[in-house]
Design a protein around this motif. Sequence first.
Motif, mmCIF file in Angstrom:
data_model
loop_
_atom_site.group_PDB
_atom_site.id
_atom_site.type_symbol
_atom_site.label_atom_id
_atom_site.label_comp_id
_atom_site.label_asym_id
_atom_site.label_seq_id
_atom_site.Cartn_x
_atom_site.Cartn_y
_atom_site.Cartn_z
ATOM 1 N N PRO A 132 0.827 -1.211 0.000
ATOM 2 C CA PRO A 132 0.000 0.000 0.000
ATOM 3 C C PRO A 132 0.861 1.262 0.000
ATOM 4 O O PRO A 132 1.963 1.293 0.556
ATOM 5 C CB PRO A 132 -0.792 -0.124 1.303
ATOM 6 C CG PRO A 132 0.031 -1.028 2.166
ATOM 7 C CD PRO A 132 0.674 -1.998 1.237
ATOM 8 N N LEU A 133 0.317 2.297 -0.641
ATOM 9 C CA LEU A 133 0.992 3.591 -0.672
ATOM 10 C C LEU A 133 0.570 4.397 0.539
ATOM 11 O O LEU A 133 -0.604 4.743 0.691
ATOM 12 C CB LEU A 133 0.623 4.349 -1.952
ATOM 13 C CG LEU A 133 1.158 5.789 -2.057
ATOM 14 C CD1 LEU A 133 2.687 5.802 -2.119
ATOM 15 C CD2 LEU A 133 0.549 6.500 -3.263
ATOM 16 N N LEU A 134 1.511 4.697 1.427
ATOM 17 C CA LEU A 134 1.234 5.519 2.597
ATOM 18 C C LEU A 134 1.487 6.988 2.235
ATOM 19 O O LEU A 134 2.552 7.339 1.726
ATOM 20 C CB LEU A 134 2.125 5.108 3.772
ATOM 21 C CG LEU A 134 1.979 3.672 4.276
ATOM 22 C CD1 LEU A 134 2.848 3.475 5.516
ATOM 23 C CD2 LEU A 134 0.536 3.331 4.572
ATOM 24 N N LYS A 135 0.479 7.813 2.517
ATOM 25 C CA LYS A 135 0.575 9.243 2.223
ATOM 26 C C LYS A 135 0.757 10.010 3.533
ATOM 27 O O LYS A 135 -0.099 9.923 4.417
ATOM 28 C CB LYS A 135 -0.681 9.722 1.494
ATOM 29 C CG LYS A 135 -0.909 9.022 0.156
ATOM 30 C CD LYS A 135 -2.194 9.507 -0.503
ATOM 31 C CE LYS A 135 -2.431 8.796 -1.833
ATOM 32 N NZ LYS A 135 -3.684 9.266 -2.492
ATOM 33 N N ILE A 136 1.851 10.734 3.615
ATOM 34 C CA ILE A 136 2.172 11.489 4.820
ATOM 35 C C ILE A 136 2.222 12.969 4.449
ATOM 36 O O ILE A 136 2.840 13.347 3.449
ATOM 37 C CB ILE A 136 3.533 11.059 5.413
ATOM 38 C CG1 ILE A 136 3.682 9.528 5.408
ATOM 39 C CG2 ILE A 136 3.708 11.631 6.806
ATOM 40 C CD1 ILE A 136 2.692 8.796 6.277
ATOM 41 N N TRP A 137 1.610 13.800 5.281
ATOM 42 C CA TRP A 137 1.479 15.228 4.976
ATOM 43 C C TRP A 137 2.080 16.047 6.119
ATOM 44 O O TRP A 137 1.635 15.966 7.252
ATOM 45 C CB TRP A 137 0.006 15.554 4.782
ATOM 46 C CG TRP A 137 -0.340 16.973 4.440
ATOM 47 C CD1 TRP A 137 0.505 18.026 4.281
ATOM 48 C CD2 TRP A 137 -1.664 17.486 4.215
ATOM 49 N NE1 TRP A 137 -0.192 19.167 3.972
ATOM 50 C CE2 TRP A 137 -1.524 18.862 3.927
ATOM 51 C CE3 TRP A 137 -2.942 16.920 4.244
ATOM 52 C CZ2 TRP A 137 -2.628 19.676 3.669
ATOM 53 C CZ3 TRP A 137 -4.033 17.730 3.986
ATOM 54 C CH2 TRP A 137 -3.875 19.085 3.691
ATOM 55 N N ASP A 242 -7.375 10.680 1.348
ATOM 56 C CA ASP A 242 -7.035 9.363 1.888
ATOM 57 C C ASP A 242 -5.615 9.380 2.447
ATOM 58 O O ASP A 242 -4.831 8.454 2.263
ATOM 59 C CB ASP A 242 -7.185 8.275 0.828
ATOM 60 C CG ASP A 242 -6.315 8.535 -0.404
ATOM 61 O OD1 ASP A 242 -5.740 9.633 -0.516
ATOM 62 O OD2 ASP A 242 -6.210 7.635 -1.256
ATOM 63 N N VAL A 243 -5.308 10.472 3.144
ATOM 64 C CA VAL A 243 -3.983 10.633 3.747
ATOM 65 C C VAL A 243 -3.892 9.755 4.992
ATOM 66 O O VAL A 243 -4.865 9.606 5.736
ATOM 67 C CB VAL A 243 -3.723 12.112 4.101
ATOM 68 C CG1 VAL A 243 -2.364 12.290 4.773
ATOM 69 C CG2 VAL A 243 -3.826 12.976 2.847
ATOM 70 N N ASP A 244 -2.721 9.173 5.218
ATOM 71 C CA ASP A 244 -2.546 8.265 6.353
ATOM 72 C C ASP A 244 -2.101 8.979 7.628
ATOM 73 O O ASP A 244 -2.569 8.628 8.720
ATOM 74 C CB ASP A 244 -1.518 7.178 5.992
ATOM 75 C CG ASP A 244 -2.038 6.253 4.898
ATOM 76 O OD1 ASP A 244 -2.785 5.324 5.219
ATOM 77 O OD2 ASP A 244 -1.703 6.503 3.725
ATOM 78 N N HIS A 270 -9.310 15.076 5.484
ATOM 79 C CA HIS A 270 -8.401 14.512 4.485
ATOM 80 C C HIS A 270 -7.756 13.209 4.949
ATOM 81 O O HIS A 270 -7.009 12.591 4.167
ATOM 82 C CB HIS A 270 -7.316 15.535 4.136
ATOM 83 C CG HIS A 270 -7.812 16.670 3.298
ATOM 84 N ND1 HIS A 270 -7.735 16.684 1.921
ATOM 85 C CD2 HIS A 270 -8.440 17.830 3.645
ATOM 86 C CE1 HIS A 270 -8.274 17.810 1.455
ATOM 87 N NE2 HIS A 270 -8.703 18.516 2.478
ATOM 88 N N LEU A 271 -8.011 12.800 6.173
ATOM 89 C CA LEU A 271 -7.468 11.539 6.680
ATOM 90 C C LEU A 271 -8.365 10.376 6.285
ATOM 91 O O LEU A 271 -9.588 10.473 6.347
ATOM 92 C CB LEU A 271 -7.359 11.576 8.211
ATOM 93 C CG LEU A 271 -6.199 12.343 8.836
ATOM 94 C CD1 LEU A 271 -6.378 12.396 10.351
ATOM 95 C CD2 LEU A 271 -4.858 11.716 8.476
ATOM 96 N N PHE A 300 -3.457 11.594 17.566
ATOM 97 C CA PHE A 300 -4.875 11.269 17.554
ATOM 98 C C PHE A 300 -5.215 10.448 16.317
ATOM 99 O O PHE A 300 -4.668 10.687 15.231
ATOM 100 C CB PHE A 300 -5.707 12.559 17.566
ATOM 101 C CG PHE A 300 -5.398 13.451 18.734
ATOM 102 C CD1 PHE A 300 -6.134 13.358 19.907
ATOM 103 C CD2 PHE A 300 -4.360 14.370 18.670
ATOM 104 C CE1 PHE A 300 -5.842 14.175 20.999
ATOM 105 C CE2 PHE A 300 -4.056 15.192 19.748
ATOM 106 C CZ PHE A 300 -4.801 15.087 20.928
ATOM 107 N N GLN A 301 -6.130 9.484 16.495
ATOM 108 C CA GLN A 301 -6.514 8.583 15.397
ATOM 109 C C GLN A 301 -7.959 8.814 15.006
ATOM 110 O O GLN A 301 -8.852 8.927 15.856
ATOM 111 C CB GLN A 301 -6.311 7.132 15.783
ATOM 112 C CG GLN A 301 -6.557 6.150 14.623
ATOM 113 C CD GLN A 301 -6.251 4.712 15.003
ATOM 114 O OE1 GLN A 301 -6.400 4.325 16.167
ATOM 115 N NE2 GLN A 301 -5.802 3.930 14.023
ATOM 116 N N LYS A 302 -8.196 8.868 13.695
ATOM 117 C CA LYS A 302 -9.537 9.028 13.158
ATOM 118 C C LYS A 302 -10.285 7.714 13.187
ATOM 119 O O LYS A 302 -9.731 6.671 12.813
ATOM 120 C CB LYS A 302 -9.477 9.575 11.727
ATOM 121 C CG LYS A 302 -10.832 9.866 11.098
ATOM 122 C CD LYS A 302 -10.657 10.482 9.713
ATOM 123 C CE LYS A 302 -11.996 10.790 9.074
ATOM 124 N NZ LYS A 302 -11.832 11.433 7.750
#
Length: 303
Positions: A132-137, A242-244, A270-271, A300-302
């Motif tokens: 999977p592609l993890l997107k970090i911002w 779909d940011v991780d 955006h998470l 914090f987790q969504k």
Amino acid sequence: MPLSPGDIPLPFSAQQAAARLEPTDDDHLSLRDFKRIADLISTEVGIKLPPTKRLMVEGRLRKRVRALGLASLDHYGAYLFQRDGLAAERTFLINAVTTNKTDFFREPEHFDLLEDRLVPDLIELRRGERKPLLKIWSAASSTGAEAYTLAMVLADLLAQRQDFRFAILGTDISTAVLEQGVRAIYPTELLAPVPPAKQQRYLMHARKPGMRPEVRIVPELRRLVHFARLNLMDTSYPFDRDVDVIFLRNVLIYFDKADQEKVILRLVSHLRPGGYLILGHSESMIGTTVTMRQVAPAVFQKA
């Protein structure tokens, strides 16, 4: 494209230009001009500049006064508000007065948590996907130190696991710091917090160092980090939903409570479900209506 100083029409004649003086520490903004600048920054950027910040703002603007060839901060205020210079100067003004404090591996426990727990948990949530592609911002990336710290941590983890991919986005309102992030060139002393093994893998040194030695992030990491301008006060953000993981550390302290909540709500939208929002240790979501599960200090987790 931002205007260069030479592109900006200055409000002085040649005779006046000859009489310009170098601005000094005795040169000050009028209270009226400071309030106008503070109101502009508050409205457009969300950052509050109380009267106690007046000397700081003046210090940062003196360099801009010199770049424009103006005689004083008083002339600069006249240029902005009496001679319609604000349209051309807006980006430069925001760049000058916004705070861009950043360090590599700042608050390092967050990066340890990312490596040891968050990334493995995110990969497990998507176990049905192949790599999977993890997107970090990095949502207030400044010069890119946080974004490249993330890239170093994830690249090391990827070398061990080889079961995911990653991409990093760095955003900031200041075009000046974004340009440095794209160049990825930093004073050598700024990289002191980077562990020696990572320095060897991810930093390039000039063959002929100049008066102030500099290093550059290796191209393999630069290709994985992208930068874009973003004003957190905008009503929507033109990025993926779909940011991780989103890092927004040591930024909310400059906003009032109402703006803090709006920014957090926009970012959380955006998470992806199960994604994480990471704030600075001096910040919290107490007093907001945002409902997220706290999994560690400032993390914090969504749902």
